[in-house]
Motif scaffolding. Structure first.
Motif, mmCIF file in Angstrom:
data_model
loop_
_atom_site.group_PDB
_atom_site.id
_atom_site.type_symbol
_atom_site.label_atom_id
_atom_site.label_comp_id
_atom_site.label_asym_id
_atom_site.label_seq_id
_atom_site.Cartn_x
_atom_site.Cartn_y
_atom_site.Cartn_z
ATOM 1 N N GLY A 1 0.810 -1.194 0.000
ATOM 2 C CA GLY A 1 0.000 0.000 0.000
ATOM 3 C C GLY A 1 0.846 1.246 0.000
ATOM 4 N N ASN A 2 0.180 2.402 0.019
ATOM 5 C CA ASN A 2 0.848 3.687 -0.011
ATOM 6 C C ASN A 2 0.742 4.382 1.339
ATOM 7 O OD1 ASN A 2 1.304 3.252 -2.748
ATOM 8 N ND2 ASN A 2 -0.516 4.384 -3.372
ATOM 9 N N VAL A 3 1.800 5.103 1.713
ATOM 10 C CA VAL A 3 1.834 5.849 2.960
ATOM 11 C C VAL A 3 2.196 7.295 2.643
ATOM 12 C CG1 VAL A 3 2.958 6.129 5.191
ATOM 13 C CG2 VAL A 3 2.487 3.840 4.313
ATOM 14 N N HIS A 4 1.411 8.252 3.156
ATOM 15 C CA HIS A 4 1.697 9.673 3.007
ATOM 16 C C HIS A 4 2.093 10.218 4.381
ATOM 17 C CE1 HIS A 4 -0.075 10.234 -1.115
ATOM 18 N NE2 HIS A 4 -0.616 9.082 -0.766
ATOM 19 N N LEU A 5 3.350 10.644 4.508
ATOM 20 C CA LEU A 5 3.845 11.132 5.788
ATOM 21 C C LEU A 5 3.324 12.526 6.097
ATOM 22 C CD1 LEU A 5 7.606 10.055 5.697
ATOM 23 C CD2 LEU A 5 5.673 8.835 6.726
ATOM 24 N N GLY A 6 3.090 12.793 7.379
ATOM 25 C CA GLY A 6 2.804 14.133 7.882
ATOM 26 C C GLY A 6 3.847 14.468 8.926
ATOM 27 N N GLU A 7 3.450 15.083 10.016
ATOM 28 C CA GLU A 7 4.391 15.331 11.102
ATOM 29 C C GLU A 7 4.948 13.991 11.573
ATOM 30 O OE1 GLU A 7 2.535 17.577 14.165
ATOM 31 O OE2 GLU A 7 2.049 19.265 12.859
ATOM 32 N N THR A 8 6.275 13.887 11.585
ATOM 33 C CA THR A 8 6.911 12.595 11.856
ATOM 34 C C THR A 8 8.105 12.769 12.775
ATOM 35 O OG1 THR A 8 6.279 11.859 9.622
ATOM 36 C CG2 THR A 8 7.914 10.539 10.796
ATOM 37 N N SER A 9 8.160 11.977 13.829
ATOM 38 C CA SER A 9 9.318 11.976 14.721
ATOM 39 C C SER A 9 9.629 10.523 15.079
ATOM 40 C CB SER A 9 9.040 12.792 15.977
ATOM 41 O OG SER A 9 10.183 12.831 16.802
ATOM 42 N N ILE A 10 10.768 10.023 14.561
ATOM 43 C CA ILE A 10 11.177 8.634 14.757
ATOM 44 C C ILE A 10 12.574 8.638 15.369
ATOM 45 C CG2 ILE A 10 11.651 6.419 13.621
ATOM 46 C CD1 ILE A 10 9.833 7.358 11.335
ATOM 47 N N GLY A 11 12.797 7.817 16.360
ATOM 48 C CA GLY A 11 14.098 7.777 17.008
ATOM 49 C C GLY A 11 15.160 7.060 16.201
ATOM 50 N N GLY A 12 14.755 6.345 15.156
ATOM 51 C CA GLY A 12 15.708 5.567 14.370
ATOM 52 C C GLY A 12 15.504 5.761 12.885
ATOM 53 N N THR A 13 15.371 4.630 12.167
ATOM 54 C CA THR A 13 15.347 4.623 10.711
ATOM 55 C C THR A 13 13.929 4.545 10.168
ATOM 56 O OG1 THR A 13 17.512 3.534 10.631
ATOM 57 C CG2 THR A 13 16.145 3.365 8.664
ATOM 58 N N LEU A 14 13.635 5.342 9.149
ATOM 59 C CA LEU A 14 12.399 5.207 8.386
ATOM 60 C C LEU A 14 12.625 4.117 7.355
ATOM 61 C CD1 LEU A 14 9.551 6.226 7.535
ATOM 62 C CD2 LEU A 14 10.732 7.766 5.943
ATOM 63 N N MET A 15 11.856 3.034 7.432
ATOM 64 C CA MET A 15 12.045 1.892 6.546
ATOM 65 C C MET A 15 10.866 1.791 5.589
ATOM 66 S SD MET A 15 13.649 -0.902 9.216
ATOM 67 C CE MET A 15 14.320 -1.887 7.877
ATOM 68 N N VAL A 16 11.174 1.802 4.295
ATOM 69 C CA VAL A 16 10.161 1.675 3.245
ATOM 70 C C VAL A 16 10.363 0.315 2.582
ATOM 71 C CG1 VAL A 16 9.122 2.731 1.209
ATOM 72 C CG2 VAL A 16 10.315 4.173 2.885
ATOM 73 N N GLU A 17 9.424 -0.591 2.814
ATOM 74 C CA GLU A 17 9.538 -1.967 2.327
ATOM 75 C C GLU A 17 8.683 -2.152 1.079
ATOM 76 O OE1 GLU A 17 11.445 -4.301 3.520
ATOM 77 O OE2 GLU A 17 12.027 -3.600 5.514
ATOM 78 N N GLY A 18 9.298 -2.710 -0.004
ATOM 79 C CA GLY A 18 8.554 -2.975 -1.227
ATOM 80 C C GLY A 18 7.504 -4.038 -1.031
ATOM 81 N N PRO A 19 6.411 -3.948 -1.827
ATOM 82 C CA PRO A 19 6.218 -3.037 -2.958
ATOM 83 C C PRO A 19 5.559 -1.712 -2.582
ATOM 84 C CG PRO A 19 4.440 -4.625 -2.915
ATOM 85 C CD PRO A 19 5.343 -4.971 -1.756
ATOM 86 N N ALA A 20 5.646 -1.302 -1.339
ATOM 87 C CA ALA A 20 4.965 -0.090 -0.885
ATOM 88 C C ALA A 20 5.597 1.167 -1.467
ATOM 89 C CB ALA A 20 4.993 -0.018 0.642
ATOM 90 N N SER A 21 4.805 2.233 -1.486
ATOM 91 C CA SER A 21 5.280 3.564 -1.846
ATOM 92 C C SER A 21 5.081 4.484 -0.649
ATOM 93 C CB SER A 21 4.497 4.123 -3.045
ATOM 94 O OG SER A 21 4.732 3.366 -4.206
ATOM 95 N N CYS A 22 6.094 5.293 -0.356
ATOM 96 C CA CYS A 22 6.027 6.252 0.748
ATOM 97 C C CYS A 22 6.199 7.652 0.183
ATOM 98 C CB CYS A 22 7.113 5.952 1.775
ATOM 99 S SG CYS A 22 7.138 7.111 3.162
ATOM 100 N N TYR A 23 5.237 8.522 0.443
ATOM 101 C CA TYR A 23 5.267 9.897 -0.043
ATOM 102 C C TYR A 23 5.728 10.807 1.094
ATOM 103 C CZ TYR A 23 2.685 8.152 -4.066
ATOM 104 O OH TYR A 23 2.311 7.460 -5.196
ATOM 105 N N SER A 24 6.958 11.284 0.970
ATOM 106 C CA SER A 24 7.549 12.142 1.999
ATOM 107 C C SER A 24 7.504 13.592 1.523
ATOM 108 C CB SER A 24 8.985 11.688 2.288
ATOM 109 O OG SER A 24 9.535 12.390 3.374
ATOM 110 N N TYR A 25 6.288 14.085 1.328
ATOM 111 C CA TYR A 25 6.075 15.461 0.885
ATOM 112 C C TYR A 25 5.865 16.323 2.125
ATOM 113 C CZ TYR A 25 5.363 13.529 -3.831
ATOM 114 O OH TYR A 25 5.512 12.898 -5.033
ATOM 115 N N LEU A 26 6.937 16.935 2.606
ATOM 116 C CA LEU A 26 6.931 17.535 3.932
ATOM 117 C C LEU A 26 7.336 19.004 3.944
ATOM 118 C CD1 LEU A 26 8.581 14.505 5.763
ATOM 119 C CD2 LEU A 26 6.165 15.146 5.786
ATOM 120 N N THR A 27 7.274 19.671 2.806
ATOM 121 C CA THR A 27 7.608 21.084 2.767
ATOM 122 C C THR A 27 6.685 21.864 3.707
ATOM 123 O OG1 THR A 27 8.373 20.924 0.482
ATOM 124 C CG2 THR A 27 7.808 23.111 1.291
#
Length: 199
Positions: A1-27
């Motif tokens: 599936g697809n994930v659209h990021l918003g406000e995000t605070s992670i203590g480690g690594t952002l992991m994007v696992e296929g076949p997923a799509s991650c939209y990091s549109y954070l301007t």
């Protein structure tokens, strides 16, 4: 599936696992904080600004973005943080720029894996914020340019640009030529012998 990021605070690594799509549109979005990004085989990571890759590292981090067989798709005009590093693993990976001008950070390759730049947008490989010249180190891997966009090789430090050969499959390529500086071009070190492409 697809994930659209918003406000995000992670203590480690952002992991994007296929076949997923991650939209990091954070301007204009805050907070945006994670230490590194991993993009697995078959995964797509969509970006539009330097904060799309998380927190700016305090020192050079060559694996700030680990491209492990996936694709980074950019759409915007921006320059990545000076200490960001994109490393492509033995599984390969593609940097695709759909539009705008993407001034990438330092680019590295594990196991001499080729790196592909593609898309209709413009690439300034290995540039950095503040006009700092960065690194392209692919070892004996090839740098491959495809797609209809242009690629300006004048944004890396010529002394730190290393790859076996440059393959132009589409679009246009430009580079610096400065004989007076002792470094003749932005294409990296001159080969010891002629290495022509096979027809």
């Amino acid at each position: 599936g697809n994930v659209h990021l918003g406000e995000t605070s992670i203590g480690g690594t952002l992991m994007v696992e296929g076949p997923a799509s991650c939209y990091s549109y954070l301007t204009g979005v805050s907070p945006v904080a994670w230490t590194s990004t991993y993009i697995s085989p078959g995964a797509s990571f969509y970006v539009e600004n330097n904060n799309s890759f998380g927190t700016s590292p305090a020192a050079l981090m060559t694996t700030n973005v680990l491209l492990d067989g996936g694709t980074i798709i950019s759409g915007g005009t921006y320059t990545m943080y000076v200490n960001d590093g994109i490393t492509v693993t033995a599984n390969g990976g593609t940097l695709s720029n759909a539009s705008g001008t993407w001034t990438t950070c330092n680019i590295y390759s594990q196991s001499n894996t080729p790196v592909t730049l593609t898309g209709a947008g413009s690439f300034h490989p290995s540039g950095a914020a503040g006009g700092t010249l960065g690194t392209i180190n692919l070892g004996t891997g090839a740098l491959i340019k495809s797609g209809s966009g242009d690629c300006n090789m004048g944004y890396g430090n010529p002394a730190d640009v290393t790859y076996s050969n440059l393959v132009l499959n589409g679009g246009s390529l430009s580079f610096n030529y400065d004989q007076s500086s002792g470094q003749y071009s932005g294409l990296g070190a001159l080969p010891a012998t002629l290495n022509r492409s096979e027809e």
